[in-house]
Scaffold this motif. Structure first.
Motif, mmCIF file in Angstrom:
data_model
loop_
_atom_site.group_PDB
_atom_site.id
_atom_site.type_symbol
_atom_site.label_atom_id
_atom_site.label_comp_id
_atom_site.label_asym_id
_atom_site.label_seq_id
_atom_site.Cartn_x
_atom_site.Cartn_y
_atom_site.Cartn_z
ATOM 1 N N GLY A 142 1.531 11.378 -2.745
ATOM 2 C CA GLY A 142 0.411 10.935 -3.572
ATOM 3 C C GLY A 142 0.775 9.720 -4.386
ATOM 4 N N ALA A 143 -0.235 9.162 -5.022
ATOM 5 C CA ALA A 143 -0.024 7.989 -5.873
ATOM 6 C C ALA A 143 -0.972 8.060 -7.049
ATOM 7 C CB ALA A 143 -0.263 6.701 -5.087
ATOM 8 N N VAL A 144 -0.491 7.661 -8.203
ATOM 9 C CA VAL A 144 -1.359 7.544 -9.377
ATOM 10 C C VAL A 144 -0.917 6.329 -10.179
ATOM 11 C CG1 VAL A 144 0.056 9.250 -10.642
ATOM 12 C CG2 VAL A 144 -2.233 8.707 -11.459
ATOM 13 N N PHE A 145 -1.881 5.523 -10.582
ATOM 14 C CA PHE A 145 -1.589 4.323 -11.370
ATOM 15 C C PHE A 145 -2.426 4.291 -12.653
ATOM 16 C CE2 PHE A 145 0.539 2.919 -7.632
ATOM 17 C CZ PHE A 145 1.465 1.970 -8.067
ATOM 18 N N LEU A 146 -1.823 3.727 -13.699
ATOM 19 C CA LEU A 146 -2.490 3.553 -14.986
ATOM 20 C C LEU A 146 -2.654 2.064 -15.268
ATOM 21 C CD1 LEU A 146 -0.260 5.893 -17.213
ATOM 22 C CD2 LEU A 146 -2.293 6.536 -15.888
ATOM 23 N N ILE A 196 3.175 5.728 -9.796
ATOM 24 C CA ILE A 196 4.125 6.311 -8.854
ATOM 25 C C ILE A 196 3.453 6.417 -7.487
ATOM 26 C CG2 ILE A 196 5.428 7.595 -10.580
ATOM 27 C CD1 ILE A 196 3.796 10.073 -9.917
ATOM 28 N N SER A 197 4.239 6.322 -6.434
ATOM 29 C CA SER A 197 3.666 6.414 -5.095
ATOM 30 C C SER A 197 4.728 6.886 -4.107
ATOM 31 C CB SER A 197 3.133 5.043 -4.661
ATOM 32 O OG SER A 197 2.524 5.145 -3.397
ATOM 33 N N ASP A 198 4.392 7.915 -3.356
ATOM 34 C CA ASP A 198 5.318 8.435 -2.342
ATOM 35 C C ASP A 198 4.546 9.125 -1.229
ATOM 36 O OD1 ASP A 198 8.310 8.362 -2.359
ATOM 37 O OD2 ASP A 198 7.962 8.702 -4.492
ATOM 38 N N VAL A 199 5.018 8.927 -0.013
ATOM 39 C CA VAL A 199 4.414 9.655 1.104
ATOM 40 C C VAL A 199 5.348 10.750 1.629
ATOM 41 C CG1 VAL A 199 2.831 7.855 1.880
ATOM 42 C CG2 VAL A 199 5.172 7.868 2.733
ATOM 43 N N ARG A 231 -0.979 1.647 2.124
ATOM 44 C CA ARG A 231 -2.387 2.021 1.946
ATOM 45 C C ARG A 231 -2.542 2.968 0.767
ATOM 46 N NH1 ARG A 231 -2.418 2.655 7.704
ATOM 47 N NH2 ARG A 231 -2.412 4.914 7.459
ATOM 48 N N LEU A 232 -1.604 3.893 0.645
ATOM 49 C CA LEU A 232 -1.661 4.876 -0.433
ATOM 50 C C LEU A 232 -1.570 4.199 -1.805
ATOM 51 C CD1 LEU A 232 -1.464 7.878 -1.419
ATOM 52 C CD2 LEU A 232 1.021 7.640 -1.209
ATOM 53 N N GLY A 233 -0.531 3.404 -1.999
ATOM 54 C CA GLY A 233 -0.336 2.759 -3.297
ATOM 55 C C GLY A 233 -1.447 1.788 -3.626
ATOM 56 N N LEU A 234 -1.855 1.017 -2.625
ATOM 57 C CA LEU A 234 -2.912 0.031 -2.844
ATOM 58 C C LEU A 234 -4.220 0.712 -3.246
ATOM 59 C CD1 LEU A 234 -3.795 -2.904 -2.739
ATOM 60 C CD2 LEU A 234 -4.046 -2.697 -0.275
ATOM 61 N N THR A 235 -4.505 1.857 -2.641
ATOM 62 C CA THR A 235 -5.733 2.572 -2.976
ATOM 63 C C THR A 235 -5.716 3.057 -4.428
ATOM 64 O OG1 THR A 235 -5.982 3.269 -0.684
ATOM 65 C CG2 THR A 235 -7.176 4.550 -2.332
ATOM 66 N N ALA A 236 -4.603 3.632 -4.848
ATOM 67 C CA ALA A 236 -4.521 4.118 -6.231
ATOM 68 C C ALA A 236 -4.626 2.950 -7.220
ATOM 69 C CB ALA A 236 -3.205 4.875 -6.436
#
Lengths: 240, 385
Positions: free
Chosen positions: A188-192, A170-173, A57-62
């Motif tokens: 957190g996760a952040v994507f470009l 990047i994505s990590d819980v 959910r975290l990665g997909l949202t970012a």
């Protein structure tokens, strides 16, 4: 200047979530992550979202926020867009949750639904389905994070022409408690969103390239981590 | 280096100068090759964890009998120790690209059961930690995780790094274990075959799990020549795509795999008619094998391409499958013979005249090898002599 444009940024961190163009600053501090409401990112109902593990959910949202920020969340035909994600712990928490369904009765209650998310790249498949992304996608883990190996790899793919566009992030819980180890990275996760030459009207947060040694260069300066890169992107956008 | 510079780099040859494999058919490539050519299968009753209570869909797997967990380390450590007994010298300036989907999952099981275990072995980066320390490599390693195509992509990534001129040598190393963790999961998904898997057979019922590891040293052709390295073959092309269809099932029309093969042929500057044979993923699941036959028919039209799968012999080695299959594919090209598809007897529609339970001579310089996996991943490589 030749280089790859950053056209979208999306994130979920302990201080909030959203698209790069809605914010002037970025931070990825330690702390609990906010609750994610799928209707913030997905116009159509997405019942599967609630069934996913936290890491997915975290990665997909970012990823969704980065696509929205780049004006690429709407689609009618599948696109050759790739995703390269970096992680330290991946779906380790999901792995533990799954195996706890195996232990009580020697596997008779093993959860197939949880097992489907016990791969670090499962959520990239979800993103591919949801947004019609048929380009290369996989996860990279570095021996000594946090680094930029995933971003380097994503740049390699787009420079070589394997994909039209590519998301990198990047994505990590965090590290599950059962291991008794402190997390090396904040959750957190952040994507470009990275593109060579956007065919639509969209401003760029700046340009990335690789120098001959593979170092990541942003607007002429070497960068060393994702957080600093995103902060520079937002600062550049503010003064552009 | 800017975009334009990289674009102008001429395709160079990426040479595989050394390789090692450990599978349930033996501790080196020769043992694996001989076992395969003899039609042997290492799939047998599993004794690593209890399977006799009827909770699992299968009671068999291709496990390596004498693999041990020493002290609190994962069996992965022992597997990799054994692997590097077979490997020649690796230059210390080699980049390290590893691949696994579950690394030391046996240690994860120990933690969940409240037992003492080494935590570092649980992480995806554990193979890079173990191999980097063992070989004294200068640079840090990375791990590629892309379900059952992980090590195929690691090979592709390594070849691309060499072609870009950023490095001259890359060590690709991969491994995955049979654990109750993985076994129970595939059982829960009803993906396990109750009998040794039968790739491309009409009567197939699913996959059999295997375990193993592989290491390949990729090198720029000039350096390989300069150092008088062996030449096992070349990595000429690669393609990686996503089905964007389903998380655990392949796209029935095979479009993602078709695109991956097309990309690989384009990178290799080859045409379908140049390919002598195909090393397929061939898991023995109903949907995977149908998808592959469909995809290959689209790429190669009505040509009856010689096609084989090794999973009836050593099981599905998960993240290690791709690199093990590359190593065997190079051996097949050099020998101009492809191994039998162990377990195959009654052809699935479309497999007639392509898949055989016997070894088969082939003639040509190029072999296609493919893997697909959960998350919709497809990866294809073109290997050359």
């Amino acid at each position: 200047m030749a280089g790859i444009n950053i056209t979208g940024i999306g994130w979920v961190t302990a201080v909030g979530m959203g698209c790069g163009r809605d914010y002037e600053t970025f931070a990825m501090p330690w702390g609990p992550l906010p609750d994610i409401n799928p209707s913030d990112m997905f116009k159509k109902p997405y019942p599967n979202f609630r069934r996913m593990d936290e890491y997915s959910r975290l990665g997909l949202t970012a990823i969704a926020f980065a696509l929205i920020d780049a004006g690429l969340s709407e689609w009618t035909r599948e696109r050759n867009i790739g995703i390269i994600a970096s992680t330290v712990y991946g779906c380790l928490g999901t792995d533990v949750d799954y195996y706890k369904t195996v232990i009580p009765d020697r596997g008779s209650n093993a959860s197939p639904a949880l097992f489907s998310y016990t791969l670090a790249n499962s959520y990239l498949g979800e993103a591919a389905i949801r947004f019609g992304l048929t380009g290369t996608n996989y996860v990279i883990t570095e021996q000594h994070p946090p680094g930029l190996a995933g971003l380097q790899t994503a740049l390699d793919h787009i420079i070589r022409g394997d994909v039209e566009k590519i998301l990198s992030g990047i994505s990590d819980v965090g590290c599950p408690e059962v291991f008794g180890e402190p997390s090396k990275v904040p959750p957190g996760a952040v994507f470009l969103m990275l593109e060579k030459s956007p065919a639509r009207e969209i401003s760029s947060y700046g340009k990335l390239c690789l120098d001959p040694k593979g170092r990541v260069i942003y607007n002429g300066s070497e960068i060393y981590d994702f957080t600093t890169l995103v902060q520079k992107c937002l600062a550049g956008a503010r003064y552009a | 280096m800017g975009v334009d510079n990289l674009k102008n780099i001429e395709s160079g040859r990426v040479v595989v100068t050394d390789a090692a494999v450990v599978t349930a058919l033996g501790n080196n490539l020769d043992a694996l090759w001989q076992g395969l050519m003899a039609g042997e299968s290492a799939i047998r009753p599993i004794n690593r964890f209890p399977v006799d209570q009827g909770h699992y869909k299968a009671k068999i797997a291709a496990h390596i009998d004498d693999l041990k967990a020493v002290n609190d380390r994962s069996m992965l450590q022992h597997l990799l120790d054994r692997l590097f007994l077979e490997m020649g010298s690796v230059p210390s300036d080699s980049a390290l690209i590893t691949a696994t989907i579950k690394a030391g999952a046996d240690n994860l099981e120990s933690f969940c059961r409240g037992k003492q275990a080494n935590f570092q072995d649980v992480l995806l980066s554990s193979i890079a930690d173990i191999v980097g320390a063992k070989l004294g490599l200068i640079s840090n390693g990375i791990c590629v995780s892309a379900s059952c195509a992980s090590s195929t992509i690691a090979v592709a990534h390594g070849a691309a790094l060499i072609e870009s001129g950023r490095t001259e040598a890359v060590l690709v190393c991969c491994g995955d274990l049979i654990t109750e963790y993985a076994f129970s999961g595939f059982s829960a998904l009803k993906a396990l075959s109750p009998f040794p898997c039968r790739p491309f057979d009409r009567d197939r019922k699913g996959l059999s799990l295997g375990e193993g590891a592989a290491a390949l040293l990729l090198m720029n052709a000039d350096r390989a020549r300069r150092e008088n390295r062996n030449r096992l073959g070349t990595i000429l092309g690669w393609g990686i795509t996503n089905d964007a269809t389903h998380i655990t099932a392949p796209a029935k029309n095979g479009r993602g795999l078709v695109q991956a093969v097309d990309q690989a042929l384009k990178t290799a500057k080859r045409k379908p008619e140049d390919i002598a044979a195909i090393s397929a993923h061939g898991t023995g699941t109903v949907y995977n094998d149908l998808m592959e036959l469909n995809a290959f028919r689209q790429v190669f039209s009505e040509r009856k391409m010689p096609l084989y799968s090794i999973k009836g012999a050593i099981g599905h080695t998960l993240g290690a499958a791709g690199a093990i299959e590359v190593t065997l594919g190079l051996k097949a090209l050099l020998s101009q013979v492809i191994p039998p598809t162990v377990g195959f007897s009654n052809p699935e529609n479309g497999a007639e005249g392509q898949v055989s339970p016997e070894s088969h001579p082939v003639s040509g310089d190029y072999l296609l090898t493919t893997n697909s996996g959960f998350g919709g991943v497809n990866a294809a490589l073109i290997l050359g002599k």
